[in-house]
Every structure is written in structure tokens, then in C-alpha cells.
Write a protein that holds these residues in place. Structure first.
Motif, PDB file in Angstrom:
ATOM      1  N   ASP A 215       0.807  -1.220   0.000  1.00  0.00           N
ATOM      2  CA  ASP A 215       0.000   0.000   0.000  1.00  0.00           C
ATOM      3  C   ASP A 215       0.846   1.278   0.000  1.00  0.00           C
ATOM      4  N   TRP A 216       1.719   1.390  -0.981  1.00  0.00           N
ATOM      5  CA  TRP A 216       2.603   2.563  -1.040  1.00  0.00           C
ATOM      6  C   TRP A 216       1.857   3.841  -1.377  1.00  0.00           C
ATOM      7  N   SER A 217       0.665   3.747  -1.930  1.00  0.00           N
ATOM      8  CA  SER A 217      -0.096   4.967  -2.226  1.00  0.00           C
ATOM      9  C   SER A 217      -0.520   5.695  -0.957  1.00  0.00           C
ATOM     10  N   TYR A 218      -0.626   4.964   0.153  1.00  0.00           N
ATOM     11  CA  TYR A 218      -0.994   5.574   1.435  1.00  0.00           C
ATOM     12  C   TYR A 218       0.221   5.961   2.268  1.00  0.00           C
ATOM     13  N   ALA A 219       1.389   5.441   1.934  1.00  0.00           N
ATOM     14  CA  ALA A 219       2.546   5.490   2.828  1.00  0.00           C
ATOM     15  C   ALA A 219       2.997   6.895   3.201  1.00  0.00           C
ATOM     16  N   TRP A 220       2.698   7.898   2.384  1.00  0.00           N
ATOM     17  CA  TRP A 220       3.165   9.248   2.690  1.00  0.00           C
ATOM     18  C   TRP A 220       2.427   9.861   3.884  1.00  0.00           C
ATOM     19  N   ILE A 221       1.189   9.443   4.124  1.00  0.00           N
ATOM     20  CA  ILE A 221       0.384  10.061   5.191  1.00  0.00           C
ATOM     21  C   ILE A 221       0.962   9.780   6.576  1.00  0.00           C
ATOM     22  N   PRO A 222       1.302   8.530   6.924  1.00  0.00           N
ATOM     23  CA  PRO A 222       1.886   8.300   8.250  1.00  0.00           C
ATOM     24  C   PRO A 222       3.330   8.779   8.380  1.00  0.00           C
ATOM     25  N   VAL A 223       3.874   9.351   7.332  1.00  0.00           N
ATOM     26  CA  VAL A 223       5.180  10.015   7.421  1.00  0.00           C
ATOM     27  C   VAL A 223       4.992  11.525   7.556  1.00  0.00           C
ATOM     28  N   VAL A 224       4.242  12.106   6.632  1.00  0.00           N
ATOM     29  CA  VAL A 224       4.072  13.564   6.611  1.00  0.00           C
ATOM     30  C   VAL A 224       3.239  14.040   7.802  1.00  0.00           C
ATOM     31  N   GLY A 225       2.149  13.343   8.111  1.00  0.00           N
ATOM     32  CA  GLY A 225       1.280  13.763   9.212  1.00  0.00           C
ATOM     33  C   GLY A 225       2.022  13.873  10.536  1.00  0.00           C
ATOM     34  N   PRO A 226       2.726  12.821  10.971  1.00  0.00           N
ATOM     35  CA  PRO A 226       3.476  12.923  12.223  1.00  0.00           C
ATOM     36  C   PRO A 226       4.582  13.975  12.198  1.00  0.00           C
ATOM     37  N   LEU A 227       5.249  14.167  11.059  1.00  0.00           N
ATOM     38  CA  LEU A 227       6.281  15.205  10.989  1.00  0.00           C
ATOM     39  C   LEU A 227       5.677  16.589  11.191  1.00  0.00           C
ATOM     40  N   ILE A 228       4.516  16.823  10.571  1.00  0.00           N
ATOM     41  CA  ILE A 228       3.822  18.102  10.776  1.00  0.00           C
ATOM     42  C   ILE A 228       3.386  18.231  12.239  1.00  0.00           C
ATOM     43  N   GLY A 229       2.825  17.163  12.784  1.00  0.00           N
ATOM     44  CA  GLY A 229       2.386  17.185  14.176  1.00  0.00           C
ATOM     45  C   GLY A 229       3.526  17.428  15.141  1.00  0.00           C
ATOM     46  N   GLY A 230       4.678  16.818  14.881  1.00  0.00           N
ATOM     47  CA  GLY A 230       5.844  17.036  15.731  1.00  0.00           C
ATOM     48  C   GLY A 230       6.335  18.473  15.670  1.00  0.00           C
ATOM     49  N   ALA A 231       6.399  19.032  14.450  1.00  0.00           N
ATOM     50  CA  ALA A 231       6.841  20.420  14.291  1.00  0.00           C
ATOM     51  C   ALA A 231       5.875  21.384  14.957  1.00  0.00           C
ATOM     52  N   LEU A 232       4.586  21.161  14.763  1.00  0.00           N
ATOM     53  CA  LEU A 232       3.582  22.033  15.404  1.00  0.00           C
ATOM     54  C   LEU A 232       3.679  21.945  16.923  1.00  0.00           C
ATOM     55  N   SER A 233       3.943  20.769  17.433  1.00  0.00           N
ATOM     56  CA  SER A 233       4.101  20.612  18.881  1.00  0.00           C
ATOM     57  C   SER A 233       5.250  21.456  19.399  1.00  0.00           C
ATOM     58  N   GLY A 234       6.363  21.472  18.660  1.00  0.00           N
ATOM     59  CA  GLY A 234       7.495  22.305  19.062  1.00  0.00           C
ATOM     60  C   GLY A 234       7.163  23.774  19.047  1.00  0.00           C
ATOM     61  N   VAL A 235       6.422  24.202  18.025  1.00  0.00           N
ATOM     62  CA  VAL A 235       6.010  25.607  17.927  1.00  0.00           C
ATOM     63  C   VAL A 235       5.081  25.982  19.086  1.00  0.00           C
ATOM     64  N   ILE A 236       4.078  25.135  19.334  1.00  0.00           N
ATOM     65  CA  ILE A 236       3.111  25.403  20.411  1.00  0.00           C
ATOM     66  C   ILE A 236       3.815  25.438  21.767  1.00  0.00           C
ATOM     67  N   PHE A 237       4.680  24.460  22.002  1.00  0.00           N
ATOM     68  CA  PHE A 237       5.366  24.388  23.288  1.00  0.00           C
ATOM     69  C   PHE A 237       6.248  25.608  23.493  1.00  0.00           C
ATOM     70  N   ASN A 238       6.992  25.986  22.450  1.00  0.00           N
ATOM     71  CA  ASN A 238       7.890  27.133  22.548  1.00  0.00           C
ATOM     72  C   ASN A 238       7.115  28.411  22.826  1.00  0.00           C
ATOM     73  N   ALA A 239       5.933  28.536  22.207  1.00  0.00           N
ATOM     74  CA  ALA A 239       5.137  29.753  22.380  1.00  0.00           C
ATOM     75  C   ALA A 239       4.423  29.796  23.721  1.00  0.00           C
ATOM     76  N   ALA A 240       3.954  28.638  24.187  1.00  0.00           N
ATOM     77  CA  ALA A 240       3.094  28.618  25.373  1.00  0.00           C
ATOM     78  C   ALA A 240       3.861  28.421  26.685  1.00  0.00           C
ATOM     79  N   PHE A 241       5.005  27.748  26.636  1.00  0.00           N
ATOM     80  CA  PHE A 241       5.692  27.408  27.876  1.00  0.00           C
ATOM     81  C   PHE A 241       7.014  28.144  28.022  1.00  0.00           C
TER      82      PHE A 241
END
Length: 241
Positions: A215-241
Motif C-alpha cells: 500500500d505505497w499509495s498511502y505510505a506518505w500520510i503516516p510520514v508527513v502527518g506525524p512530521l507536521i504534528g511534531g513540528a507544530l508541537s514544538g512551535v506550540i510548546f515554545n510559544a506557550a511554555f
């Protein structure tokens, strides 16, 4: 931490994570397994215990990230990107090694797939797939679920008692169990690019009888989604804490 220690720690820790995680899924879904059909709760706890074992093992060498999304989140927060490639390389190698170890452990059950009248797809043991295939919804799910992992992980670092008592990893393990139980239904909660991509590569390469598609047609989602989520977490944490 030296680059060598970081790489070795992440290889070993991530291999243990995937051995436990892929192993519990194999135990639940493969025919002729004694844990056959034991269910989603067992899978969620198996992955949590995989985090527990892998992260505690890797912690003295690398800090036990085991996840590019965590590594990216920390880098976005701190601005220190020097060892990010080393962490991610170790995580990818470890994830592939863990997938191979799972295959070896359940070798007889995988081989029995050749004897089944109806082939049993095996990708779900190694990687994730959505319950409903909708790329936008699936991507959003992975982003939100990863924020649910990485943002608390960053915040746990501010809780002095967790670090001093050595229980921070235990708390993260239970966090992963909670994510599986609460947020895992739509996509199977990859929340970790290496956890999904490394074993998917191994699934493609392994000589598993009647294994079905990777299922390589789906494979990009569980790579890109978590990378975006991880980056956003760093931004949120840096801004809020």
C-alpha cells in the motif's frame, strides 16, 4: 551525547519498540497464534510496553526519542538541529531491524499463510492503514494524534519529579496506550514516521507467502502527518511554555 551513542541508542531502542509493537499485532491477527483475536486493547498495551522497553533501553545512550516526530518537536523548540539526521537515521535502521525480528519470531505463522485457502494480508502487522480511506481526514488524524503525543512529551520535561524519579518514560508509555485507545481508530495511530515507513519497506522486501500489498499509495500520510504534528508541537510548546 556523541553521534555514535545517539545512533546506536536509537537503533536498539527503536528495534525493541517495533519488535514489541509489530509483535503484538502479529500475535493478535495471525492464524495459529495463541493470542489470536485478543483485540485492540491488547494491541494498545503491547505498543505502550514497546515504548517502555525501547525508551528505557535507549535512554542512557540517546535519550530514547525512538520517533522522528519527537526529534523534530524537540529541535523546533530548542533550535538545535545538529544531531537530528543522526537520530532519524538510527530510528529508521532500528525500525527496519525490529520488523525483521518480528518476522523471524513469527516465521512459522507467516509461512502458514501459504497454506491458507484465502490469503491473509500481513501489512497491518508492520504498518498502518486507514479504516476509511480519505487522505485529508487521514492526514489530519495523524497530525492531531501526533500533537497528542509530542506536546505532552515536551511538557513532561518541565515536571522535575518525573526526571528525578526516572518515571518519565513510564508516563510516556501510558500516554501511547491512551492514544491507541482514544485516537487510534481512524488510522491505526502511526504517530511515528520511522515506525510506519521502516517496517513497510521490510514488508515489501520480505518473502512472506501471500502477504498482499504494501500500500505505497498511502505510505506518505503516516510520514508527513506525524512530521507536521511534531513540528507544530514544538512551535506550540515554545510559544506557550
Amino acid at each position: 551525547m556523541s553521534n555514535g551513542d545517539v545512533f546506536l541508542g536509537e537503533v536498539i531502542g527503536t528495534a525493541i519498540l517495533i519488535l514489541f509493537g509489530a509483535g503484538v499485532v502479529a500475535a493478535v491477527v495471525l492464524n495459529y497464534s495463541k493470542a489470536k483475536d485478543s483485540g485492540w486493547v491488547v494491541i494498545a498495551f503491547g505498543w505502550g510496553f514497546g515504548v517502555l522497553a525501547g525508551a528505557y533501553t535507549a535512554a542512557p545512550l540517546s535519550g530514547g526519542h525512538l520517533n522522528p516526530a519527537v526529534t523534530i518537536g524537540i529541535a523546533v523548540d530548542t533550535g538545535d538541529w545538529d544531531q537530528v539526521p543522526v537520530y532519524i537515521a538510527g530510528q529508521m535502521v532500528g525500525a527496519m531491524l525490529g520488523a525483521v525480528l518480528c518476522w523471524l519470531l513469527y516465521f512459522a505463522q507467516f509461512q502458514a499463510n501459504a497454506e491458507e485457502e484465502i490469503a491473509q494480508p500481513t501489512l497491518g502487522i508492520f504498518s498502518t492503514a486507514p479504516a476509511i480511506r480519505n487522505p485529508v481526514a487521514n492526514l489530519i488524524t495523524e497530525i492531531i494524534a501526533t500533537i497528542g503525543l509530542v506536546l505532552p512529551v515536551l511538557a513532561f520535561g518541565l515536571t522535575k519529579g518525573l526526571g528525578e524519579s526516572g518515571t518519565a518514560v513510564l508516563v510516556v508509555a501510558f500516554l501511547v496506550v491512551g492514544i491507541g485507545l482514544s485516537l487510534g481508530g481512524p488510522t491505526g495511530y502511526a504517530i511515528n514516521p520511522a515506525r510506519d515507513l521502516g517496517p513497510r519497506i521490510i514488508h515489501t522486501l520480505l518473502p512472506i507467502p501471500n502477504k498482499g500489498t504494501s500500500d505505497w499509495s498511502y505510505a506518505w500520510i503516516p510520514v508527513v502527518g506525524p512530521l507536521i504534528g511534531g513540528a507544530l508541537s514544538g512551535v506550540i510548546f515554545n510559544a506557550a511554555f
